[in-house]
Design an enzyme around this catalytic site. Structure first.
Site, mmCIF file in Angstrom:
data_model
loop_
_atom_site.group_PDB
_atom_site.id
_atom_site.type_symbol
_atom_site.label_atom_id
_atom_site.label_comp_id
_atom_site.label_asym_id
_atom_site.label_seq_id
_atom_site.Cartn_x
_atom_site.Cartn_y
_atom_site.Cartn_z
ATOM 1 N N GLU A 1 0.831 -1.321 0.070
ATOM 2 C CA GLU A 1 0.021 -0.002 -0.059
ATOM 3 C C GLU A 1 0.933 1.187 0.022
ATOM 4 O O GLU A 1 1.788 1.246 0.714
ATOM 5 C CB GLU A 1 -0.704 0.056 1.165
ATOM 6 C CG GLU A 1 -2.025 1.185 1.090
ATOM 7 C CD GLU A 1 -2.963 1.150 2.246
ATOM 8 O OE1 GLU A 1 -3.685 2.115 2.298
ATOM 9 O OE2 GLU A 1 -2.919 0.243 3.116
ATOM 10 N N GLY B 1 3.142 2.514 10.621
ATOM 11 C CA GLY B 1 2.876 1.542 12.030
ATOM 12 C C GLY B 1 2.492 0.246 11.698
ATOM 13 O O GLY B 1 3.311 -0.687 12.336
ATOM 14 N N ALA B 2 1.546 0.027 10.692
ATOM 15 C CA ALA B 2 1.435 -1.389 10.476
ATOM 16 C C ALA B 2 0.623 -1.445 9.124
ATOM 17 O O ALA B 2 0.081 -0.317 8.584
ATOM 18 C CB ALA B 2 0.425 -1.943 11.675
ATOM 19 N N MET B 3 0.338 -2.681 8.405
ATOM 20 C CA MET B 3 -0.277 -2.757 7.357
ATOM 21 C C MET B 3 -1.412 -4.063 7.350
ATOM 22 O O MET B 3 -0.925 -5.122 7.755
ATOM 23 C CB MET B 3 0.669 -3.023 6.218
ATOM 24 C CG MET B 3 -0.121 -3.281 5.009
ATOM 25 S SD MET B 3 -1.005 -1.855 4.189
ATOM 26 C CE MET B 3 -2.281 -2.864 3.181
ATOM 27 N N GLU B 4 -2.643 -3.892 6.788
ATOM 28 C CA GLU B 4 -3.550 -4.860 7.092
ATOM 29 C C GLU B 4 -3.921 -5.813 6.190
ATOM 30 O O GLU B 4 -4.951 -6.321 6.013
ATOM 31 C CB GLU B 4 -5.073 -3.867 7.127
ATOM 32 C CG GLU B 4 -5.527 -3.514 5.932
ATOM 33 C CD GLU B 4 -4.964 -2.060 5.685
ATOM 34 O OE1 GLU B 4 -5.480 -1.272 4.711
ATOM 35 O OE2 GLU B 4 -3.961 -1.490 6.255
ATOM 36 N N ASN B 5 -2.780 -6.154 5.428
ATOM 37 C CA ASN B 5 -2.790 -7.247 4.370
ATOM 38 C C ASN B 5 -3.669 -8.222 4.862
ATOM 39 O O ASN B 5 -3.778 -8.876 6.101
ATOM 40 C CB ASN B 5 -1.395 -7.874 4.096
ATOM 41 C CG ASN B 5 -0.388 -6.764 4.189
ATOM 42 O OD1 ASN B 5 -0.260 -6.078 3.179
ATOM 43 N ND2 ASN B 5 0.503 -6.772 5.150
ATOM 44 N N HIS C 1 -6.703 -1.840 15.361
ATOM 45 C CA HIS C 1 -7.014 -1.035 14.031
ATOM 46 C C HIS C 1 -6.737 -1.793 12.845
ATOM 47 O O HIS C 1 -7.568 -1.987 11.878
ATOM 48 C CB HIS C 1 -5.930 0.328 13.736
ATOM 49 C CG HIS C 1 -6.018 1.017 12.665
ATOM 50 N ND1 HIS C 1 -6.779 2.075 12.704
ATOM 51 C CD2 HIS C 1 -5.506 1.042 11.396
ATOM 52 C CE1 HIS C 1 -6.704 2.639 11.385
ATOM 53 N NE2 HIS C 1 -5.824 1.936 10.701
ATOM 54 N N GLU C 2 -5.816 -2.664 12.613
ATOM 55 C CA GLU C 2 -5.186 -3.517 11.399
ATOM 56 C C GLU C 2 -6.434 -4.424 11.579
ATOM 57 O O GLU C 2 -6.671 -5.073 10.315
ATOM 58 C CB GLU C 2 -3.896 -3.952 11.542
ATOM 59 C CG GLU C 2 -2.939 -2.923 11.782
ATOM 60 C CD GLU C 2 -2.888 -1.604 10.810
ATOM 61 O OE1 GLU C 2 -3.529 -1.919 9.581
ATOM 62 O OE2 GLU C 2 -2.631 -0.546 10.904
ATOM 63 N N HIS D 1 -9.636 -3.424 10.250
ATOM 64 C CA HIS D 1 -9.565 -3.341 8.662
ATOM 65 C C HIS D 1 -10.017 -4.633 7.891
ATOM 66 O O HIS D 1 -10.216 -4.536 6.652
ATOM 67 C CB HIS D 1 -7.981 -3.161 8.175
ATOM 68 C CG HIS D 1 -7.776 -1.635 7.989
ATOM 69 N ND1 HIS D 1 -8.544 -0.706 7.317
ATOM 70 C CD2 HIS D 1 -6.567 -0.698 8.571
ATOM 71 C CE1 HIS D 1 -8.004 0.352 7.434
ATOM 72 N NE2 HIS D 1 -6.724 0.430 8.050
#
Length: 885
Positions: free
Chosen positions: A125, A265-269, A301-302, A305
């Site tokens: 992303e 911070g992080a990624m919601e893959n 949060h992730e 998502h």
């Protein structure tokens, strides 16, 4: 890198993709210097598009071979230009096989496939997938994915991708493979792979529907003991989403992976969330109370998502807040619910509004101001902003305020029923909310299309004879780049009234049967009048309760009225707000006094008000800590016509020292009475006590009494948790005691030696020194030469460079311009390494045209020096807009 201005992309120019992908099969032969990728993609013509060309996107790829329906293509069968690969006049159904070569060990941008500590990770992303293979890399092209990973078994024993593991085994020459299938269609930005020498904490978790799922938190071996809190946070997130929104985990497993080199911070893959280690690793030795809270929030949060972003995603990147603003609101509500009390919810609300005011309000007033749903961009990475996230969350919160909690849930249910598996727009979300509740919300859409922070002016008039209170509300919104005229917003304004004893008064309007103690007025015109009847006495108005809308409230209230609210308001947010207004009023006056070289004084009424809050043991310690924390220097600066950082800093420091001197006994009592007993617990209650205790310590250290310095040294050595130890060291460094007391001088080095193998703690070590009021550019340049510093790691760069430029206002804005020179040099170097991180550093200068004249000239020179360089798209857009605003 490029010196030319990048093309501007406009929201209104959106056209559907000419071809849609049904499925993609990816095979990776992983090696650090050369990774081979084969992508087999099935596409079909989009009936909504008249274009017969297949358009694929790719960047920094070595194209080896491309075949269509079994035929190898050669130019002019296809053309490549400016990141596009175009196949003209393609058949209605196509199978493309594309072979590319990647060089992960050379990828310092941390987008696409890259290496971190010898392990493979991806970040796709917003447009990182095009660094992996040629593909219609846009969020409205969704496909199912099958991924096969091949690698050396000894070096990379763990092979992960999205979805479910369906097959694994050995290969010749000491290699092995793993095959993953994701049963849900997703856009390419949600693709992920991880390969490396990792270990995991895992648990089987039973969902509300009775299914058992596997939860895993993957880290490097030396960090396994720091994963318990992340696992607990994940379980709490899953359970909360089931209860609050009826949303369940839809895969057989859910994985979190921690990586130390990460831009965000992080990624919601989908099913494989990749996190910055900062938001995974915690134990009492290395993590503060804030770290614990942030980990729970970001894990939530992730995970959230999975539905708000993955199952329903964005049609295009202009709709980014559709997933991010909504999911920030969800994680805010999750964190508030997790506190377990009304005061805890108020603390969370205050913290969120502070972030909004300190970061988003200035953005709304600067050269990068843009609507929650932007109209254009040059580089999409630059629009992962506080406007899209935090203001976007406030927009979602206003739906709940207007419709009620049950009405909001009905809207969410309809949204998922209509759009599960689709890529949609902010307008689709609004329509679901409106239709589910039978309301016309067409005016509300202006919150998505108009930039800037609205101003709401309140006037009140009490008629003693008729016992009525008349409130006149009016609204306006300043001009922002590209928007000179603004239409009225629909603004929910929550109101309460306090009587002379501090009790809530009933609010009744003509024709009302009920008279609640608080009600929400809907301001939809430029000006509206609201009249309350049966008002027994002249009230003190409590306006914009719980910060019911992201606006600037203009309402003149006397000190006595604000003191009344501070002492009695049942709305915790407005009680805090009254104290902030009292403090800000004086800080602005002190800033003017500094500039005029007048004697600085602080009135006894304000000191007494501070004393009352500090000694009010009936008030939650966390709320007291927030109420006693003065507005930050940027908040003060935002309220001035011209920003004078040195004057602002001196004014705030004077107020802090005066409060320390006049409330010494009370601060000492607060430090003693809020020590926590027993083993460390990161609960909201204990964290609140530690926060108040350590705030008291920071005030005491402003006094020239060595006993307090030694008290802080003792706290540093005896602390059983990082919150207390770091607070003691920070206060000692920031108040100069490391130069005054021999016992304190060695503490920064002692801290470093104690934690030199803990990267996240060393980040804190760099940061606390960079943000010290005593740290000038020479100090920071010296720290940059430390063996532990590198610009290539985003966390490390943020801790030192960003810490100084963003959070050390007086020193960064030094009169000799040395801070601006330092900024420009490091921005240029960082842009060559990692454009996304560099662009965020560029934002330090958003407000340069509001600086006092003596600072404006060196600031402009630094900006022009940067603009003359060969810059990435990311940084060039920021610098260009900043200079031309």
């Amino acid at each position: 890198m490029t010196s030319s201005n990048p093309a501007t992309v406009y929201r209104l120019d959106y056209t559907a993709s000419s071809f849609l992908a049904d499925r993609i099969d990816l095979v990776f032969d992983l090696a650090p210097s050369v990774t081979q990728v084969r992508a087999t993609t099935e596409l079909h013509r989009n009936p909504d598009s008249e274009n017969r060309d297949i358009v694929l996107y790719g960047e920094e790829l070595e194209l080896v071979r491309i075949a269509m329906n079994g035929k190898v293509l050669a130019k002019p069968d296809y053309a490549t230009d400016n990141g596009e690969l175009r196949i003209p006049d393609a058949p209605d159904k196509v199978t493309l096989v594309i072979d590319t070569l990647l060089h992960p060990d050379q990828n310092t941008s941390l987008m696409g496939l890259y290496l971190s500590n010898g392990n493979f990770f991806t970040q796709c992303e917003a447009e990182g997938f095009r660094k992996i293979t040629y593909f219609p890399d846009r969020p409205d092209v969704m496909a199912t994915y099958t991924v096969t990973l091949r690698a050396d078994r000894e070096k990379y024993p763990v092979l992960l991708s999205n979805g479910n593991l369906v097959e694994e085994g050995d290969l010749p020459n000491g290699r092995h493979y793993a095959k993953w299938e994701d049963p849900f269609k997703k856009p390419s930005y949600l693709f992920a792979l991880v390969a490396g020498n990792l270990v995991c904490r895992e648990e089987t978790f039973r969902l509300a529907d009775g299914r058992d799922v596997l939860l895993q938190v993957w880290v490097e071996k030396n960090n396994l003991d720091k994963t318990a809190h992340a696992m607990e946070s994940l379980k709490h997130s899953i359970r909360w989403d089931e209860r609050r929104f009826g949303l369940e985990l839809d895969l057989d497993r859910f994985m979190i992976v921690a990586v130390s080199d990460f831009n965000m911070g992080a990624m919601e893959n989908k099913g494989l969330n990749i996190f910055n280690t900062r938001y995974v690793l915690a134990n009492p030795r290395i993590a503060t109370d804030l770290d614990y809270a942030n980990i729970e929030s970001v894990v939530g949060h992730e995970y959230f998502h999975n539905w708000t972003g993955n199952r329903v995603t964005c049609r295009d990147w202009f709709q980014l807040s559709l997933k991010e603003g909504l999911t920030v609101f969800r994680d805010q509500e999750f964190s508030a619910d997790r506190t377990g009390s009304e005061s805890g919810r108020a603390v969370k609300r205050i913290e969120d509004v502070r972030t909004l005011r300190q970061l988003q309000f200035p953005e709304d007033a600067g050269p990068m101001a843009h609507p929650v749903r932007p109209d254009s961009y040059q580089e999409i990475n630059n629009f992962y902003t506080v406007t899209v996230y935090e203001k976007g969350a406030e927009v979602v919160r206003m739906y709940q305020t207007l419709l009620g909690r049950d009405g909001f849930r009905k809207g969410m249910d309809l949204y998922f029923k209509r759009h599960d598996g689709q890529a949609v727009t902010c307008t689709d979300f609004l329509a679901a909310m409106a239709d589910a509740n039978g309301r016309d919300l067409s005016q509300f859409e202006r919150w998505y299309s108009q930039a800037g922070t609205p101003r709401v002016k309140l006037q009140s008039h009490y008629d003693e004879k008729n016992r009525t209170l008349t409130l006149i509300l009016s609204q306006s919104c300043p001009q922002t780049p590209g928007q000179t005229e603004k239409q009225p917003f629909l603004i929910p304004v929550a109101i309460g009234l306090l009587d002379s004893h501090g009790k809530d008064m009933p609010l009744r309007m003509e024709g009302d049967k009920a008279a609640p103690n608080s009600r929400t007025l809907e301001l939809s015109e430029e000006s509206q009048t609201f009249t309350f009847i049966d008002v027994a006495e002249k009230p003190v108005v409590s306006a914009l309760r719980n910060f019911s809308a992201p606006v600037i409230l203009e309402y003149e209230q006397s000190d006595d009225e604000l003191l009344h609210l501070l002492s009695h308001d049942s709305d915790h947010f407005n009680r805090w707000e009254a104290g902030q207004r009292l403090a800000l009023r004086r800080l602005l006056s002190l800033t003017k006094a500094v500039q005029a070289d007048r004697t600085l004084t602080l009135d006894s009424a304000f000191i007494d008000a501070f004393r009352a809050v500090l000694t009010d043991t009936a008030l939650d310690p966390a709320l007291r800590e927030l109420a006693l924390t003065l507005p930050g220097e940027m908040m003060i600066a935002e309220k001035t016509d011209e920003i004078d950082p040195a004057a602002t800093h001196r004014a705030r420091q004077f107020m802090r020292r005066t409060l320390a001197e006049n409330l010494e006994k009370e601060w000492l009592n607060a430090w003693q009475e809020n020590r926590t007993e027993g083993a460390y617990r990161p609960t909201p209650q204990d964290a609140g006590k530690r926060a108040l205790k350590n705030l008291a310590l920071s005030y005491l250290l402003l006094l020239d009494k060595p006993a307090y310095g030694r008290m802080a040294i003792d706290q540093y050595h005896t602390a059983d948790n990082m919150s207390d130890r770091l607070a003691a060291l920070t206060s000692l460094v920031h108040s100069g005691w490391t130069d005054k007391l021999p016992e304190a001088k060695a503490l920064p080095d002692h801290f470093y030696r104690e934690y030199e193998n803990e990267a996240l703690v060393i980040d804190k070590w760099f940061s606390l020194q960079a943000t010290s009021p005593n740290a000038d550019t020479a100090t920071v340049r010296k720290l940059m030469k430390h063996p532990a510093f590198t610009l290539k790691n985003p966390n490390r760069a943020r801790s030192l460079i960003f810490g100084f430029c963003h959070n050390n206002m007086a020193q960064f804005h030094a009169a000799d311009g040395s801070g601006y020179t330092f900024w420009s040099e490091n921005l240029i170097e960082l842009d060559r390494i990692n454009p996304q991180v560099a662009a965020r550093l560029a934002r330090c200068m958003d407000q340069w045209k509001r600086y006092i004249p003596s600072l404006r000239k060196p600031a402009e020179q630094a900006l022009r020096n940067v603009s003359e360089q060969s810059l990435s798209r990311d940084t060039r857009e920021i610098i260009g807009k900043t200079l031309s605003a």
